[in-house]
Structures are given as C-alpha cells and as structure tokens.
Design an enzyme around this catalytic site. Structure first.
Site, PDB file in Angstrom:
ATOM      1  N   ARG A 157      -2.249  -6.063  17.160  1.00 56.13           N
ATOM      2  CA  ARG A 157      -3.324  -5.560  16.299  1.00 56.13           C
ATOM      3  C   ARG A 157      -4.589  -6.397  16.435  1.00 56.13           C
ATOM      4  NH1 ARG A 157      -2.739  -5.403  10.800  1.00 56.13           N
ATOM      5  NH2 ARG A 157      -3.371  -3.272  10.422  1.00 56.13           N
ATOM      6  N   ASP A 183     -12.048  -1.589   7.300  1.00 59.29           N
ATOM      7  CA  ASP A 183     -10.688  -1.535   6.749  1.00 59.29           C
ATOM      8  C   ASP A 183     -10.389  -0.193   6.096  1.00 59.29           C
ATOM      9  OD1 ASP A 183      -8.164  -2.308   6.018  1.00 59.29           O
ATOM     10  OD2 ASP A 183      -8.790  -3.616   4.393  1.00 59.29           O
ATOM     11  N   GLU A 197      -5.247 -12.869   7.909  1.00 57.22           N
ATOM     12  CA  GLU A 197      -4.827 -12.875   6.510  1.00 57.22           C
ATOM     13  C   GLU A 197      -3.615 -13.776   6.276  1.00 57.22           C
ATOM     14  OE1 GLU A 197      -6.452  -8.564   4.986  1.00 57.22           O
ATOM     15  OE2 GLU A 197      -4.389  -8.653   5.727  1.00 57.22           O
ATOM     16  N   GLU A 210      -5.292   3.036  15.221  1.00 60.11           N
ATOM     17  CA  GLU A 210      -4.493   2.943  14.000  1.00 60.11           C
ATOM     18  C   GLU A 210      -5.229   3.671  12.891  1.00 60.11           C
ATOM     19  OE1 GLU A 210      -2.592  -0.877  12.921  1.00 60.11           O
ATOM     20  OE2 GLU A 210      -3.610  -0.654  10.981  1.00 60.11           O
ATOM     21  N   GLU A 241      -4.939   4.173   0.857  1.00 59.33           N
ATOM     22  CA  GLU A 241      -5.226   2.894   0.205  1.00 59.33           C
ATOM     23  C   GLU A 241      -6.594   2.881  -0.463  1.00 59.33           C
ATOM     24  OE1 GLU A 241      -5.756  -1.851   1.397  1.00 59.33           O
ATOM     25  OE2 GLU A 241      -4.986  -0.408   2.875  1.00 59.33           O
ATOM     26  N   LYS A 261      -7.948  -0.398  14.250  1.00 57.98           N
ATOM     27  CA  LYS A 261      -8.253   0.572  13.202  1.00 57.98           C
ATOM     28  C   LYS A 261      -9.401   1.473  13.646  1.00 57.98           C
ATOM     29  CE  LYS A 261      -6.642  -2.368   9.414  1.00 57.98           C
ATOM     30  NZ  LYS A 261      -6.930  -2.943   8.093  1.00 57.98           N
ATOM     31  N   ARG A 270       0.829  -1.202   0.000  1.00 58.84           N
ATOM     32  CA  ARG A 270       0.000   0.000   0.000  1.00 58.84           C
ATOM     33  C   ARG A 270       0.867   1.258   0.000  1.00 58.84           C
ATOM     34  NH1 ARG A 270      -3.489  -3.306  -1.969  1.00 58.84           N
ATOM     35  NH2 ARG A 270      -4.360  -4.786  -0.475  1.00 58.84           N
ATOM     36  N   ASN A 284       2.966  -7.528   7.900  1.00 60.08           N
ATOM     37  CA  ASN A 284       3.163  -8.848   7.299  1.00 60.08           C
ATOM     38  C   ASN A 284       4.676  -9.087   7.266  1.00 60.08           C
ATOM     39  OD1 ASN A 284       0.373  -9.265   6.790  1.00 60.08           O
ATOM     40  ND2 ASN A 284       0.521  -7.988   4.970  1.00 60.08           N
TER      41      ASN A 284
END
Length: 630
Positions: free
Chosen positions: A291, A333, A258, A355, A361, A328, A138, A177
């Site tokens: 998170r 998202d 994910e 966050e 994005e 978030k 992103r 990630n």
C-alpha cells in the site's frame, strides 16, 4: 424466450408486503426445479453451477461448455439457440460459474440471452479490515463474518456465492493493521478451511501481514528485511502457508504508516521491504500488494496529499515483478470528493492497483443512502483502467442480517464487483440491475423514483458535508459527524480539520497552487496541472481543494463564494429531505420490513445532513461575518 418471463412470477414469489430481511442480497431466487442442465464433467465448481441452474433457471435446458480456445479466460459467452436451449461457454470452470450467475441475472433484468464478456482485471479483490477479536475497523454492519476457531461454513459459503455472482475472485481476510498472530499455525489452519470453502467459487484467499511479525512473535531479534534470519523466517513461513493452501494469493502490506512497522524502521526502502516478501512467495505464484498510503514521520511539514508520490516515485522500477503498488483512488483518504491520486501517473514501471472504499467511512457510514458507483466512475475518467493490474475494495460486510447495515449499502458491494469486472459500465445501468434483483418494484414510476434517489445520493452527500472541494472536516476518530473546529494538540496536525479547510478571516480553502501554495498541482500531468493551478479554469468541485479564496470571491454564477457555500449546504439538505418523501411514495411496492428499516435510516440521514449544514455554516460564519440567508 418470452415464455420464460411469463414463468418468472411462479419462480420469484416476493409479493408487496411480504416480509424480507435483506439476507438474500441480490440473489433472491426461488426454486423452480425445472431446468435440464448438461455439463461437460463434474467438479466442485461445475457442480455449483449445475445446482444453481437446476434450482433457479426458469427455462428448459442449459448446456455448459468448456472451450479449448482460451481467449475468454474467466469470461463467458451466453447464446440462446433456436430450440430454447441456452449455451454457456467459457475457457475455465469458474468462467462457467460466472456465466451461470450472468444468466440468472438476465432472468430478472430481462436482458436478451446473448452476451460475450471478459473481465478487464485479473485481480478483483475485497479487502476486509477485520480483526481477530471479531471487530471491524470502519465496519458498520456488526461483527466480522470470520469468527476464528468457530467458523460458520454456511455463512462463508453464502458470502463466497455472493462474490462469485458479481465476479469477485479474491478476499483479503484481515485488517491491514494486522495482528502478528495471523501468521501462527493455529490461524493458518483456519485460513486453510476458508480457502477450501472459497475455492469452488473461484475465490483465492490473501492475508494482510504485519511487517514486524517475526520479531513480534519472538522468532527473530529484528524485522530488518536485509537480515538473513528475517529472510529465512519469511521463506519458511511462505513454504508453510503454501503447503496448506497451494493457491494462496499472497500478502497485503501496510508498512511505516500510522504507527505500523516497516522497512523504514531499519533505514531500508519500501522496495527492499517489499522485495524481501516477494522473493518468499514468488516461486509459489504469490504476489505482494504494497500500500502507498504512507504519510507522517518522514514528511514533516509536507502537504499530506503529496506524500505518496514523494515516497514512491524515486523507487519506481526497483520492485520485483510480483509486487503491486496499491493506491487509494484519491490522494488523501476516501473523501466524499477528491481529485484522483497523481501517484497513478507518477509510477510507470511498477504494476499498480486501485483501492476503493466500499464501506462508507466518510460518506455517512451505513446510516446514509449514498450510492458510490458515480464516485468510482469519476475516478476512471482520469485513470485509464487498462493501466491497472486490478482493483481492491475495502469491504462493508458484517454479520448484520442484511450483511451491510443499510439495505442500500448492498448496492455498493454489488457495484464494486460489476465495475471490477468492467469499469466501462454506467453507474445507472448497475443501479438498475441491482434494484431489479433486490426489490420487487413492479411499478415503473416506483423503479424510476428509487433509481433517481440512488443516482442523486452521492452529490447530495458532497453538498451537505463538504462542497466545493472542502475535505476531511469530520469529527475525530469516528469520521461521522461534522467537526470543522476540532483540534487537539496531542494529534498530528494532518489529522485536524482546520489543517484542511484553512478557514480564517481572509477566506477558506487549501492553497496547493504552484506560486503561493504547496505546489501539489506539480504532481499532476498536463492538462490537469495547469487546469487545477489556474483559478479561472479549476473545476468548481475542486476549488477549495486547490485554492484559498476570499469569502466574497465572485464565482461563475456571479455570486460570492460564501453564497455558493450556503447554497450547496442547503441543496444537500433539500435532497436528503426529498429522499424521505420519495421513499414514502414507493411504500406500496416494497416489503414492509425493508421499507421500514430504510425509512428509519433515511430519516436519520436527513437530520444528520441538517446537522452538517448547521454546524459547518455556523462555524465558517465566525470567519466570513456574512449572513446565512442571502
């Protein structure tokens, strides 16, 4: 003090038509080399402050004062004396540096040199989603500024300076990630270099970690957080890190989401996983930011926006005190508009931090002018800032010359820092600050024109993308253009736009009500639970987030839902067109290079807005069977 402003033109030589590339961000100082600066001592941090003031302050004398009183913390006070001397006082050295940049900011915003300010949050962090190979997830502004094993000290110090100027005090250097190799010795020695360069600017470094690292590196047979060998591995690794970087901040963790490994792989809870890491760093003063963006495997058939609360509410109170739950701002998202995430109400004993996503994005990336401060201020209307431990922003920074891809995307980095320091600041106040420092808009009408563009831009984006509570109808993977019809059998259903808009011949919208829907409203406290649940009181901006309604549903203005949907899409395109016209009006007041580069972007934005409107309305019309012009 008035004479200082008369000197401003001598110190700030940026004339209309003078080519600029945006690399200086909002720090467009030109040397004056005239100020006398008195400092209490020499240190790496104070020396930076002294150097900045000697070079750029257009006054005569500045006195830096370290206070014995610790009440200001890293905050500062600025006070002008009768003889023209300006005193900057703080309880800490980094506070003096913040005060230095505060004074230089006042030089360009023409504020009075009198202020006392303390940051609301102790944690004001950027989260970089940067990968070891230099790519950025992103990321829309080129390659990563962290070029491992060939680090650019000058570039990274420029980055640290920009962050210090707006009070950001932490940087998570890599993607959530995370690659396991980030914790190998070779990379840690690189991290030490960065930490040493950042330290004088008051910035701690943090790392995102892959929960399965010890197993992935072949050092253990498992990553089970209750396994003694795994615990010892993390304890040894923490000792190694802190021996290199004594003020290392801690770890950010994305686990069991994910496809990322986590404690759930071993039938352990998030609390058990987080606490294992927390024990490893606790004696060094480190923290774990865990998170809550977790959805999927353990929640088959459950509305995705409910899954964070479902996953974490029962664990509240089981985390160690150096674990912070990072959530978030919205429950889905980073959409152009979401209701606030109810996890902030449901977690009461575990410290939390918000966050936010600076990188756009889902808001046109770095191809659209979308000023994000109004969106973040919307979040703070519902979540009391005082209840949060800190704020993290997913960075929009890359190696593009102007750092952020779009010149106006710099404003979002700036606004994040200012709101992380003081979330009560007004969006318009921050935008005006940024404009006065970033562009040479000497004409009041030009300033007001561009300021208006910024303040209207987020609502315009919502209108031409997903008005009235629509959400997540982007094309697959890249999250840029419209994709309301996109569906793939090999993708999880919650990644597919039709799952979210639920359009059919009966109507459109996601039913999250208590009687007929997923009952997502139940996760909100009163009065919001009843407000959102009741069709008659649900705010229209969240209407299709919480309700599935007929195409001919009569709205407050007396027109149908379909008519309003068409109107919003049209209004969004009209606003995008107005940005093009407004920007061309201010051409005489903006340097040629940046004017042209922005003009190219907002022209593209207009065509993309038209694409959004045309694709979405044409698709939804196949269900509504109603005319577009009504």
């Amino acid at each position: 003090m008035r004479e200082y402003f008369s000197l401003l033109a001598l110190c700030f030589i940026v004339l209309s038509g003078y080519a600029e590339d945006g690399s200086r961000l909002w720090l467009r100082y030109s040397p004056c080399n005239q100020a006398e600066v008195v400092a209490p001592k020499s240190s790496p941090t104070i020396d930076i402050a002294v150097d900045e003031l000697r070079k750029y302050w257009n006054g005569k004398k500045v006195s830096l004062q370290l206070m014995k009183d610790k009440s200001l913390g890293d905050g500062y006070s600025i006070e002008e004396q009768g003889d023209g001397t300006v005193n900057i006082a703080s309880s800490t050295e980094v506070g003096l540096l913040y005060g230095t940049y505060g004074l230089l900011r006042m030089m360009f915003t023409h504020d009075k040199h009198h202020v006392s300010t303390t940051p609301i949050y102790g944690l004001r962090l950027l989260n970089h989603w940067d990968n070891p190979d230099g790519s950025i997830e992103r990321g829309y502004a080129g390659k990563s500024i962290f070029k491992w094993f060939d680090l650019d000290e000058n570039l990274l110090k420029q980055y640290a300076r920009a962050n210090a100027s707006i009070g950001i005090n932490g940087s998570v250097l890599n993607n959530v990630n995370a690659s396991p190799k980030m914790l190998t010795r070779a990379y840690l020695e690189e991290v030490k270099k960065i930490a040493d360069w950042f330290r004088p600017y008051g910035i701690k470094v943090y790392l995102s970690v892959n929960f399965g690292t010890p197993k992935a590196l072949g050092d253990t047979k498992t990553a089970d957080p209750l396994d003694k060998s795994v615990q010892r591995w993390w304890q040894k690794k923490a000792k190694e890190i802190y021996s290199l970087i004594p003020d290392f901040g801690g770890f950010l963790v994305k686990a069991n989401s994910e496809g990322q490994p986590g404690p759930g792989d071993y039938n352990r809870t998030h609390a058990e996983g987080a606490n294992m890491l927390a024990k490893a760093v606790k004696k060094y003063g480190g923290i774990i930011m865990w998170r809550s963006f977790v959805y999927g495997a353990n929640h088959k058939g459950e509305d995705r926006v409910k899954q964070a609360v479902s996953e974490f509410k029962s664990l509240d109170g089981e985390f160690m005190d150096n674990v912070i739950l990072q959530s978030k701002n919205g429950p889905l998202d980073f959409q152009p508009r979401e209701p606030y995430a109810p996890i902030f109400d449901n977690i009461k004993q575990t410290p939390q931090m918000a966050e936010l996503q600076i990188t756009q994005e889902y808001l046109g990336q770095s191809r659209h002018l979308v000023y994000l401060a109004p969106m973040w201020k919307e979040f703070f209307q519902f979540v009391n800032p005082q209840k949060l431990k800190g704020i993290a922003g997913v960075a929009n920074i890359g190696k593009d010359t102007n750092w952020c891809g779009h010149h106006f995307s710099q404003a979002n980095w700036y606004a994040f820092g200012r709101l992380a320091w003081n979330p009560s600041m007004k969006s318009e106040e921050i935008a005006k600050e940024w404009l006065m420092q970033t562009f040479d808009l000497t004409d009041a009408n030009a300033m007001n024109t561009v300021l208006s563009m910024m303040m209207r831009s987020r609502e315009a984006c919502v209108d031409y993308m997903m008005p009235l509570g629509l959400h997540h109808i982007f094309s697959f993977d890249h999250h840029y253009g419209p994709g309301p019809a996109d569906f793939r059998k090999d993708y999880p259903i919650e990644w597919c736009p039709p799952y979210y808009h639920q359009a059919d011949e009966k109507g459109i919208g996601f039913d999250r009500t208590s009687k007929t829907g997923t009952n997502a409203v139940e996760q909100y406290p009163e009065p919001y639970r009843s407000l959102y649940d009741n069709l008659n009181t649900c705010p229209e901006e969240y209407l299709l987030w919480f309700h599935h309604l007929p195409w001919d549903y009569k709205m407050k203005d007396g027109k149908t839902l379909w008519q309003n949907l068409c109107r919003h899409y049209d209004n969004g395109v009209k606003e995008a067109a107005s940005f093009v016209g407004d920007w061309r009006q201010v051409r005489p007041y903006v340097d040629n290079q940046r004017w042209q580069e922005v003009d190219d972007r907002i022209t593209h934005q207009l065509f993309n807005a038209m694409e959004w409107r045309n694709v979405c309305l044409k698709y939804f019309q196949t269900f509504s069977k109603m005319p577009l012009n009504n």
